[in-house]
Enzyme design. Sequence first.
Site, PDB file in Angstrom:
ATOM      1  N   GLY A 222      63.985  25.788 128.802  1.00 42.61           N
ATOM      2  CA  GLY A 222      63.629  24.473 129.356  1.00 42.61           C
ATOM      3  C   GLY A 222      64.264  24.249 130.711  1.00 42.61           C
ATOM      4  O   GLY A 222      64.798  23.176 130.996  1.00 42.61           O
TER       5      GLY A 222
ATOM      6  N   ARG B 204      63.040  21.713 134.742  1.00 33.37           N
ATOM      7  CA  ARG B 204      63.297  20.340 135.189  1.00 33.37           C
ATOM      8  C   ARG B 204      64.571  19.820 134.509  1.00 33.37           C
ATOM      9  O   ARG B 204      65.136  20.492 133.628  1.00 33.37           O
ATOM     10  CB  ARG B 204      62.117  19.424 134.862  1.00 33.37           C
ATOM     11  CG  ARG B 204      61.952  19.183 133.379  1.00 33.37           C
ATOM     12  CD  ARG B 204      60.789  18.276 133.112  1.00 33.37           C
ATOM     13  NE  ARG B 204      60.953  17.581 131.850  1.00 33.37           N
ATOM     14  CZ  ARG B 204      59.961  17.046 131.157  1.00 33.37           C
ATOM     15  NH1 ARG B 204      58.726  17.133 131.615  1.00 33.37           N
ATOM     16  NH2 ARG B 204      60.189  16.413 130.034  1.00 33.37           N
TER      17      ARG B 204
ATOM     18  N   TYR C 197      65.783  13.634 115.657  1.00 34.83           N
ATOM     19  CA  TYR C 197      66.513  14.189 116.818  1.00 34.83           C
ATOM     20  C   TYR C 197      68.000  14.341 116.505  1.00 34.83           C
ATOM     21  O   TYR C 197      68.608  15.375 116.812  1.00 34.83           O
ATOM     22  CB  TYR C 197      66.289  13.236 117.997  1.00 34.83           C
ATOM     23  CG  TYR C 197      66.908  13.644 119.310  1.00 34.83           C
ATOM     24  CD1 TYR C 197      66.318  14.622 120.116  1.00 34.83           C
ATOM     25  CD2 TYR C 197      68.063  13.026 119.783  1.00 34.83           C
ATOM     26  CE1 TYR C 197      66.874  14.964 121.342  1.00 34.83           C
ATOM     27  CE2 TYR C 197      68.624  13.359 121.005  1.00 34.83           C
ATOM     28  CZ  TYR C 197      68.025  14.331 121.787  1.00 34.83           C
ATOM     29  OH  TYR C 197      68.577  14.667 122.997  1.00 34.83           O
TER      30      TYR C 197
ATOM     31  N   ALA D  46      69.424  14.602 113.572  1.00 44.00           N
ATOM     32  CA  ALA D  46      69.622  15.644 112.550  1.00 44.00           C
ATOM     33  C   ALA D  46      69.625  17.018 113.210  1.00 44.00           C
ATOM     34  O   ALA D  46      70.464  17.874 112.906  1.00 44.00           O
ATOM     35  CB  ALA D  46      68.519  15.565 111.491  1.00 44.00           C
TER      36      ALA D  46
ATOM     37  N   LYS E 219      70.291  17.702 116.400  1.00 43.90           N
ATOM     38  CA  LYS E 219      71.434  17.855 117.316  1.00 43.90           C
ATOM     39  C   LYS E 219      72.734  18.041 116.544  1.00 43.90           C
ATOM     40  O   LYS E 219      73.592  18.828 116.945  1.00 43.90           O
ATOM     41  CB  LYS E 219      71.515  16.649 118.258  1.00 43.90           C
ATOM     42  CG  LYS E 219      70.355  16.568 119.261  1.00 43.90           C
ATOM     43  CD  LYS E 219      70.263  17.809 120.125  1.00 43.90           C
ATOM     44  CE  LYS E 219      69.285  17.662 121.277  1.00 43.90           C
ATOM     45  NZ  LYS E 219      69.138  18.901 122.055  1.00 43.90           N
TER      46      LYS E 219
HETATM   47  P1  NAD Z   1      63.579  16.931 129.790  1.00 45.56           P
HETATM   48  O1  NAD Z   1      62.555  16.355 128.900  1.00 45.56           O
HETATM   49  O2  NAD Z   1      63.610  16.522 131.230  1.00 45.56           O
HETATM   50  O3  NAD Z   1      63.554  18.512 129.732  1.00 45.56           O
HETATM   51  C1  NAD Z   1      63.389  19.201 128.521  1.00 45.56           C
HETATM   52  C2  NAD Z   1      63.052  20.637 128.822  1.00 45.56           C
HETATM   53  O4  NAD Z   1      62.721  21.270 127.586  1.00 45.56           O
HETATM   54  C3  NAD Z   1      61.844  20.759 129.744  1.00 45.56           C
HETATM   55  O5  NAD Z   1      62.096  21.758 130.712  1.00 45.56           O
HETATM   56  C4  NAD Z   1      60.731  21.181 128.796  1.00 45.56           C
HETATM   57  O6  NAD Z   1      59.772  22.012 129.411  1.00 45.56           O
HETATM   58  C5  NAD Z   1      61.502  21.962 127.741  1.00 45.56           C
HETATM   59  N1  NAD Z   1      60.737  22.025 126.493  1.00 45.56           N
HETATM   60  C6  NAD Z   1      60.357  20.988 125.707  1.00 45.56           C
HETATM   61  N2  NAD Z   1      59.605  21.445 124.696  1.00 45.56           N
HETATM   62  C7  NAD Z   1      59.507  22.788 124.841  1.00 45.56           C
HETATM   63  C8  NAD Z   1      58.852  23.817 124.122  1.00 45.56           C
HETATM   64  N3  NAD Z   1      58.120  23.577 123.027  1.00 45.56           N
HETATM   65  N4  NAD Z   1      58.960  25.083 124.576  1.00 45.56           N
HETATM   66  C9  NAD Z   1      59.680  25.358 125.660  1.00 45.56           C
HETATM   67  N5  NAD Z   1      60.337  24.432 126.399  1.00 45.56           N
HETATM   68  C10 NAD Z   1      60.225  23.160 125.987  1.00 45.56           C
HETATM   69  O7  NAD Z   1      64.970  16.623 129.090  1.00 45.56           O
HETATM   70  P2  NAD Z   1      66.467  16.643 129.619  1.00 45.56           P
HETATM   71  O8  NAD Z   1      66.932  15.246 129.669  1.00 45.56           O
HETATM   72  O9  NAD Z   1      66.639  17.521 130.806  1.00 45.56           O
HETATM   73  O10 NAD Z   1      67.154  17.287 128.325  1.00 45.56           O
HETATM   74  C11 NAD Z   1      67.612  18.630 128.250  1.00 45.56           C
HETATM   75  C12 NAD Z   1      68.410  18.797 126.962  1.00 45.56           C
HETATM   76  O11 NAD Z   1      69.507  17.882 126.956  1.00 45.56           O
HETATM   77  C13 NAD Z   1      67.605  18.505 125.700  1.00 45.56           C
HETATM   78  O12 NAD Z   1      67.986  19.382 124.683  1.00 45.56           O
HETATM   79  C14 NAD Z   1      68.033  17.087 125.348  1.00 45.56           C
HETATM   80  O13 NAD Z   1      67.892  16.824 123.979  1.00 45.56           O
HETATM   81  C15 NAD Z   1      69.487  17.117 125.779  1.00 45.56           C
HETATM   82  N6  NAD Z   1      70.059  15.794 126.038  1.00 45.56           N
HETATM   83  C16 NAD Z   1      69.590  14.995 127.056  1.00 45.56           C
HETATM   84  C17 NAD Z   1      70.172  13.758 127.276  1.00 45.56           C
HETATM   85  C18 NAD Z   1      69.727  12.837 128.375  1.00 45.56           C
HETATM   86  O14 NAD Z   1      70.283  11.726 128.455  1.00 45.56           O
HETATM   87  N7  NAD Z   1      68.801  13.201 129.230  1.00 45.56           N
HETATM   88  C19 NAD Z   1      71.213  13.329 126.458  1.00 45.56           C
HETATM   89  C20 NAD Z   1      71.662  14.155 125.442  1.00 45.56           C
HETATM   90  C21 NAD Z   1      71.081  15.396 125.243  1.00 45.56           C
END
Ligand code: NAD
Length: 245
Positions: free
Chosen positions: A10, A13, A152, A154, A156
């Site tokens: 992922g 972005r 989500y 569960a 994490k």
């Molecule tokens: P985002 O939605 O901007 O990016 C998620 C990434 O995962 C994207 O690049 C997307 O292409 C990829 N992805 C999603 N489904 C996919 C699939 N089926 N196959 C391949 N790739 C896939 O999210 P983000 O905010 O950058 O989050 C990144 C990580 O951090 C995630 O695991 C999210 O749960 C975690 N997170 C984010 C936050 C926050 O506040 N943004 C907080 C805690 C944890």
Amino acid sequence: MKDRVALVTGSTRGIGKSIALDLARRGAHVVVSGTNQEKIAQTVAEIEALGVQALGVSADLSQSESAAQLIDAAMGKFGRIDILVNNAGITRDGLMLRMKEDDWEAVLNVNLSSVFRLVKLALKPMMKARFGRIINITSVVGFTGNPGQANYTAAKAGLVGFSRSVAREVAPRGITVNCVAPGFIATDMTEALNDQAREAILSQIPTGAMGSAEDIAGAVAYLAAESTSYVTGETLHVNGGMYMG
Ligand code: NAD
């Protein structure tokens, strides 16, 4: 980190892209994975411009066979995987009484089961090399709980127990397995929050601000470093003091 090979899921972005660029700036070659060809090509170009090699792989991690495709592509190009960052994640929020089984399964599949599949495959070359850094991106809400996110949270929280078990299994082989737990970070995922929800969250953060993707990349770089060999099974919380684990 010079000439180490990092695979970041992922990474086209948000947090994943920041992690990929940060590792590249530190000298690692990077395998970029995502689902959008255009964004993959763009990220690969940005990484190559930093003077390291990059490989873009389109892989939908909800499909179990994609894990093998991704690992095979990385091994085919570089012959090694030193750092695996499991960052890809999705949300399908809904209150428990209304949550559909599809929403439960989709989130568990991408956020937890795909990590099982990737770690299993990446461990083989890491065991051989007697070196590896596995970093799983969990979330503060996996520790605090969050209404509307039973699926989500569960997944994490599951990543934390998973990481600790695998960490114990592979520690003698020079492989560490850790988590980074972001708090509220400004990305597309949190863009969807309305002003009221945003204000409510900010009021609980001692630093008074949302974090940046770069804050998470810095924590990942620490855990990915060669020198961080005595930290394993740990979760590094990056949340502005919102939750002190
Ligand atoms: P985002 O939605 O901007 O990016 C998620 C990434 O995962 C994207 O690049 C997307 O292409 C990829 N992805 C999603 N489904 C996919 C699939 N089926 N196959 C391949 N790739 C896939 O999210 P983000 O905010 O950058 O989050 C990144 C990580 O951090 C995630 O695991 C999210 O749960 C975690 N997170 C984010 C936050 C926050 O506040 N943004 C907080 C805690 C944890």
